[in-house]
Design a protein around this motif. Structure first.
Motif, PDB file in Angstrom:
ATOM      1  N   TYR A  57       4.796  -4.892 -13.520  1.00 19.60           N
ATOM      2  CA  TYR A  57       3.434  -4.639 -14.004  1.00 19.60           C
ATOM      3  C   TYR A  57       2.398  -5.168 -13.016  1.00 19.60           C
ATOM      4  N   LEU A  58       2.533  -6.428 -12.617  1.00 20.24           N
ATOM      5  CA  LEU A  58       1.557  -7.022 -11.707  1.00 20.24           C
ATOM      6  C   LEU A  58       1.677  -6.456 -10.297  1.00 20.24           C
ATOM      7  N   TRP A  59       2.904  -6.245  -9.836  1.00 20.46           N
ATOM      8  CA  TRP A  59       3.078  -5.737  -8.479  1.00 20.46           C
ATOM      9  C   TRP A  59       2.486  -4.329  -8.336  1.00 20.46           C
ATOM     10  N   GLY A  60       2.557  -3.535  -9.401  1.00 25.50           N
ATOM     11  CA  GLY A  60       1.955  -2.199  -9.347  1.00 25.50           C
ATOM     12  C   GLY A  60       0.462  -2.263  -9.062  1.00 25.50           C
ATOM     13  N   ILE A  61      -0.203  -3.302  -9.560  1.00 28.98           N
ATOM     14  CA  ILE A  61      -1.635  -3.492  -9.307  1.00 28.98           C
ATOM     15  C   ILE A  61      -1.865  -4.089  -7.927  1.00 28.98           C
TER      16      ILE A  61
END
Length: 322
Positions: A57-61
């Motif tokens: 989730y965070l890496w996608g951002i």
């Protein structure tokens, strides 16, 4: 340039990021702060304990933030536990050339010998809500991170003895350091030497294609080299040719005028002395000439190099070694 700093909790990622921010003057993005902002604002139903779900989730951002920074030629330091070990798969070569990565890893011995220090300094940079530190858990996590870095061929900094985050390390170049040196050379020439050379001269000196970077790395592999690194990140390097004279000496474009070149030059001169040199020479660029003069080198003659029909001026300079 984008610098990624990964690693388990308590390895000093945030402290290293702040020290690099002070030195490079790059802004810092904390993935942990981004996580808490998204959670506390209700943008996600995930909780701080959902590590397996938080990474994608965070890496996608963060991944798209990095791409935007590279595309806009902006500098950035990103630190946090949520950088996946296959992160390189998300970028093509044009992005990867502008990204540096290091994973901070504490060895089993370090954690066993310095567990009290880890606990003592856990709140130096950020106030943590959880007071208990699981040393056995940290040993396991750091061991897994080391194995993952080795599996994916990623650069890591192993903390195994006395440790001061970000302190410089002077050592010969090897392996991936050679590729990093070639990239540093190209970026420095096109940024720093642009005040003394025209764009067509810079392109003739260091073409931007990957083939030229490979040639530089191969040349360095056959020379005696000195690199200065901060937690595995190369900030400057130099080399001696087969005669024991100085062939290359370059410092990261954002670390100019901080004494790094002086440290590397003194080490090169020491190595030249060990090889029996009494006088050491170099071909210095117009940009580098004042530095070498301050370090006791004298101009012997002006020199003109022809690269693909483009003329480049440099100076043969020499110094009597003590």
């Amino acid at each position: 340039m984008v610098i990624l700093i990964g690693g388990a909790s308590h390895t000093g990622k945030t402290l290293l990021a702040q020290r690099l921010m002070e030195r490079y003057r790059y802004p810092v993005l904390s993935i942990d702060l981004l996580k808490m902002g998204l959670i506390r604002s209700g943008q996600t139903a995930l909780t701080p304990e959902d590590d397996d779900l938080l990474i994608p989730y965070l890496w996608g951002i963060v991944r798209e933030i990095i791409k935007t920074a590279v595309e806009n030629r902006q500098n950035l330091i990103v630190e946090g536990c949520y950088i996946p070990f296959d992160w390189e798969d998300d970028f093509d070569s044009s992005y990867l050339e502008q990204i540096e990565y290091v994973c901070l890893i504490m060895s089993r011995r370090y954690l066993e010998d310095h567990g009290d220090d880890v606990i003592c300094y856990e709140n130096v940079i950020e106030r943590r809500l959880i007071d208990e530190v699981d040393i056995s858990g940290l040993i396991e996590e750091n061991g897994q991170n080391l194995a993952s870095c080795q599996q994916h061929g990623l650069r890591y900094h192993l903390i195994d003895g006395d440790y001061d985050v970000g302190e410089p390390e002077v050592a010969p170049l090897s392996g991936s350091d050679l590729d990093a040196a070639a990239k540093l050379f190209r970026n420095t020439v096109h940024a720093v030497n642009s005040r003394d050379y025209a764009p067509e001269q810079l392109d003739a000196w260091v073409p931007r294609d990957k083939r030229r970077l490979t040639q530089i790395a191969e040349k360095l592999s056959g020379q005696q080299t000195v690199g200065l690194k901060e937690c595995g990140i190369l900030v400057g390097f130099g080399s001696l040719d087969d005669k024991g004279d100085i062939d290359m000496l370059f410092v990261h474009k954002d670390r100019q005028k901080q004494g790094i070149a002086k440290v590397i030059l003194r080490e090169l001169e020491r190595l030249a002395l060990e090889r029996g040199k009494q006088v050491v020479s170099t071909f210095a660029s117009v940009t580098a000439r004042p530095f070498f003069e301050r370090m006791g080198y004298a101009v012997e003659r002006e020199n003109v190099v022809n690269r693909d029909g483009v003329s480049l001026v440099n100076y043969l300079m020499s110094k009597q070694l003590p």
